[in-house]
Scaffold this motif. Structure first.
Motif, short mmCIF file in Angstrom:
data_model
loop_
_atom_site.label_atom_id
_atom_site.label_comp_id
_atom_site.label_asym_id
_atom_site.label_seq_id
_atom_site.Cartn_x
_atom_site.Cartn_y
_atom_site.Cartn_z
N ALA A 1 1.17 -1.04 -0.03
CA ALA A 1 0.07 0.01 0.12
C ALA A 1 0.94 1.12 0.02
CB ALA A 1 -1.00 -0.10 1.22
N GLY A 2 2.16 1.13 0.58
CA GLY A 2 2.99 2.51 0.60
C GLY A 2 3.28 2.91 -0.70
N ALA A 3 3.06 2.16 -1.91
CA ALA A 3 3.17 2.56 -3.19
C ALA A 3 2.26 3.74 -3.83
CB ALA A 3 3.20 1.32 -4.22
N LEU A 4 1.22 3.77 -2.88
CA LEU A 4 0.12 4.46 -3.33
C LEU A 4 0.16 6.06 -2.68
CD1 LEU A 4 -2.92 1.85 -2.89
CD2 LEU A 4 -1.80 2.83 -4.96
N GLY A 5 -0.40 6.98 -3.52
CA GLY A 5 -0.32 8.23 -2.74
C GLY A 5 -1.64 8.31 -1.97
N VAL A 6 -2.12 9.43 -1.28
CA VAL A 6 -2.93 9.56 -0.47
C VAL A 6 -4.49 9.56 -1.10
CG1 VAL A 6 -4.45 10.72 1.31
CG2 VAL A 6 -1.89 10.50 1.49
N ALA A 7 -4.71 10.38 -2.30
CA ALA A 7 -5.65 10.20 -3.21
C ALA A 7 -5.98 9.12 -3.80
CB ALA A 7 -5.49 11.37 -4.16
N ASP A 8 -4.96 8.45 -4.20
CA ASP A 8 -5.05 6.95 -5.15
C ASP A 8 -5.73 6.11 -3.83
OD1 ASP A 8 -4.46 7.94 -7.40
OD2 ASP A 8 -2.60 7.13 -7.36
N TYR A 9 -5.17 6.05 -2.72
CA TYR A 9 -5.42 4.87 -1.80
C TYR A 9 -6.81 5.18 -1.32
CZ TYR A 9 -5.82 2.29 2.89
OH TYR A 9 -6.24 1.80 3.79
N VAL B 1 -8.79 2.20 -2.90
CA VAL B 1 -8.46 1.13 -2.11
C VAL B 1 -9.25 0.96 -1.04
CG1 VAL B 1 -6.44 -0.05 -0.71
CG2 VAL B 1 -6.00 0.92 -3.13
N LEU B 2 -9.28 2.23 -0.24
CA LEU B 2 -10.02 2.38 1.00
C LEU B 2 -11.36 1.48 0.96
CD1 LEU B 2 -10.28 3.30 3.99
CD2 LEU B 2 -10.86 5.29 3.03
N GLU C 1 -14.36 -2.66 3.83
CA GLU C 1 -15.45 -3.89 3.62
C GLU C 1 -14.88 -5.03 4.25
OE1 GLU C 1 -18.97 -5.69 3.09
OE2 GLU C 1 -18.51 -3.75 3.44
N LEU C 2 -13.56 -5.38 3.88
CA LEU C 2 -13.14 -6.51 4.05
C LEU C 2 -12.97 -6.36 5.90
CD1 LEU C 2 -11.75 -9.28 3.87
CD2 LEU C 2 -9.56 -7.89 3.42
N VAL C 3 -12.52 -5.31 6.56
CA VAL C 3 -12.33 -5.21 7.59
C VAL C 3 -13.58 -5.40 8.29
CG1 VAL C 3 -11.72 -3.62 9.75
CG2 VAL C 3 -10.28 -3.73 7.76
N MET D 1 -5.52 4.80 6.72
CA MET D 1 -5.75 3.52 6.93
C MET D 1 -6.80 3.54 8.12
SD MET D 1 -1.75 2.51 6.30
CE MET D 1 -1.69 0.79 7.16
N ALA D 2 -6.54 4.39 9.15
CA ALA D 2 -7.39 4.39 10.50
C ALA D 2 -8.98 4.28 9.94
CB ALA D 2 -7.03 5.43 11.34
N GLU D 3 -9.22 4.97 8.91
CA GLU D 3 -10.65 5.24 8.29
C GLU D 3 -11.17 3.47 7.96
OE1 GLU D 3 -11.87 8.10 5.94
OE2 GLU D 3 -10.27 9.46 6.57
N THR D 4 -10.37 2.52 8.01
CA THR D 4 -10.64 1.29 7.73
C THR D 4 -11.54 0.62 8.83
OG1 THR D 4 -8.89 0.09 8.39
CG2 THR D 4 -8.73 0.80 6.14
N GLY D 5 -11.39 1.32 10.06
CA GLY D 5 -11.83 0.73 11.20
C GLY D 5 -11.33 -0.26 11.67
N ALA D 6 -10.12 -0.61 11.30
CA ALA D 6 -9.35 -1.72 12.04
C ALA D 6 -9.03 -1.35 13.43
CB ALA D 6 -7.99 -2.03 11.29
N ASP D 7 -8.95 -2.49 14.62
CA ASP D 7 -8.87 -2.31 15.85
C ASP D 7 -7.52 -1.84 16.02
OD1 ASP D 7 -11.56 -3.40 17.05
OD2 ASP D 7 -10.94 -4.83 15.26
N VAL D 8 -6.58 -2.36 15.34
CA VAL D 8 -5.07 -1.89 15.36
C VAL D 8 -4.49 -1.70 13.97
CG1 VAL D 8 -2.88 -2.99 16.61
CG2 VAL D 8 -5.21 -3.90 17.05
N ILE D 9 -3.59 -0.51 14.09
CA ILE D 9 -2.97 -0.26 12.88
C ILE D 9 -1.43 -0.61 13.09
CG2 ILE D 9 -2.10 1.64 11.33
CD1 ILE D 9 -5.13 0.66 11.22
N GLY D 10 -0.76 -1.48 12.32
CA GLY D 10 0.53 -1.67 12.19
C GLY D 10 1.40 -0.28 11.76
#
Length: 367
Positions: free
Chosen positions: A230-238, A242-243, A248-250, A274-283
């Motif tokens: 995912a680090g290959a992406l700019g914020v707008a593209d992500y 991708v988001l 939805e998977l999360v 990435m936090a907007e995915t709703g994941a409980d933990v962000i690595g």
């Protein structure tokens, strides 16, 4: 955080309210723990003699697809290191085969997909109805969960981690045919094919959610979603491409009643998204100070990380200082899981890995 996740933890309660559920799962949910839990990315790998002894007789895919061997490798690494969680030995690309996409590992090249997916017709041909073919991973988790069912000497249960790749990362492997530096073919489809890209994301979410469900049913306490590229992406593209699929998977995995860890590499600029995915933990990887990364994802969300894995090659004084720095950045707040900022690399001294785990247990105690 889902209510089902809280209910699942509540069923593991002990007489001490501060230690209800495993230390690792409680930290994933942002609950107080007596000390910082620790596990390490790629803790079963080519740096460990026991693993290399197995590899002399089996290929990587043989290990992944043989539950007895995958469980043995998983258990051996967790016990040798003394960590608080065992992550099942598997590979991100395993779902490709039931989707109808064959791949192999070539020496010096890593994974190779000989017929990359680059057209809408190829995307449409990918299967989503054969997820049951991945049950060998669940069978391995069952063995690991049974082995670690009893609490350890410190009274804490060892956490069991299942995992899958994230939609973007798996799509990039499918489209590029392997690892890539610039992700040209992936981004070409992402930007220009308004039929193929959304359909590919939809199919991957469907298969990955089913794969995660098998692992949870088998005994996984947590699912980690790897978005390695995912680090290959700019914020707008992500955010645009991708988001939505990752969110939805999360959501679907959390609906199984377990916390989700979402991890990517070189993603400092993406952390708020990435936090907007709703994941409980962000690595967090090692490129961002832990306190800064935690602020970026929100102080109410748990974080995992973030020692530079190459520090494991350093002298004892440097390594110990870096462990202390990570713990100091976390400052004992609930919701920190000590880990590396990426995986252990081949050639890493095993004794240094063990020392890090011991130091986290020593220095990471909470008042």
């Amino acid at each position: 955080m889902s209510n089902v996740s809280l209910d699942r933890v509540a069923t593991q309660q002990t007489a001490d309210p501060a230690s209800c559920g495993s230390r690792f799962v409680r930290a994933c949910l942002g609950r107080p723990v007596d000390r910082t839990p620790v596990w390490l990315l790629r803790q079963a790998g080519r740096y460990m003699p026991e693993y290399m002894a197995v590899r002399r007789h089996h290929t990587l895919l043989d290990i992944c697809r043989t539950p007895e061997i995958a469980a043995e490798v998983t258990i051996t690494a967790a016990e040798r290191l003394g960590v608080d969680a065992a992550i099942i030995f598997a590979d991100l690309l395993l779902p490709f085969t039931p989707m109808g996409l064959e791949f192999e590992f070539l020496a010096g090249e890593g994974p190779v997909v000989h017929r990359p997916v680059r057209t809408a017709e190829q995307v449409a041909a990918l299967r989503t109805d054969r997820v049951e073919e991945l049950q060998y991973v669940a069978r391995a988790i069952e063995r690991v969960a049974a082995h670690f069912r009893a609490p350890r000497a410190d009274g804490d249960a060892l956490g069991i981690i299942g995992f899958c790749g994230a939609p973007f990362t798996l799509a990039s492997y499918m489209i590029e045919g392997g690892s890539s530096r610039n992700y040209i073919e992936t981004k070409k489809m992402m930007y220009s094919d308004a039929v193929a890209w959304p359909l590919l994301m939809e199919k991957l979410v469907s298969v990955l959610a089913g794969f995660a469900a098998q692992q949870v049913e088998a005994g996984a306490d947590v699912i980690q979603i790897f978005d390695s590229w995912a680090g290959a992406l700019g914020v707008a593209d992500y955010r645009q491409y991708v988001l939505p699929a990752t969110r939805e998977l999360v959501r679907r995995v959390q609906g199984l009643g377990v916390p989700v860890i979402y991890f990517g590499v070189d993603t400092t600029s993406l952390l708020p998204s990435m936090a907007e995915t709703g994941a409980d933990v962000i690595g967090l990887d090692w490129r961002v100070p832990l306190a800064e990364g935690w602020k970026a994802v929100g102080s109410t969300r748990a974080v995992q990380g973030n020692l530079d894995p190459i520090t494991l090659f350093g002298p004892e004084d440097v390594l110990k200082a870096r462990v202390r720095e990570v713990l100091a950045e976390a400052a004992g707040r609930p919701g920190h899981i000590f880990n590396l900022g990426h995986g252990i690399v081949p050639g890493t001294p095993v004794e240094n890995v063990i020392r890090v785990v011991e130091w986290v247990k020593e220095f990471g105690r909470h008042e």
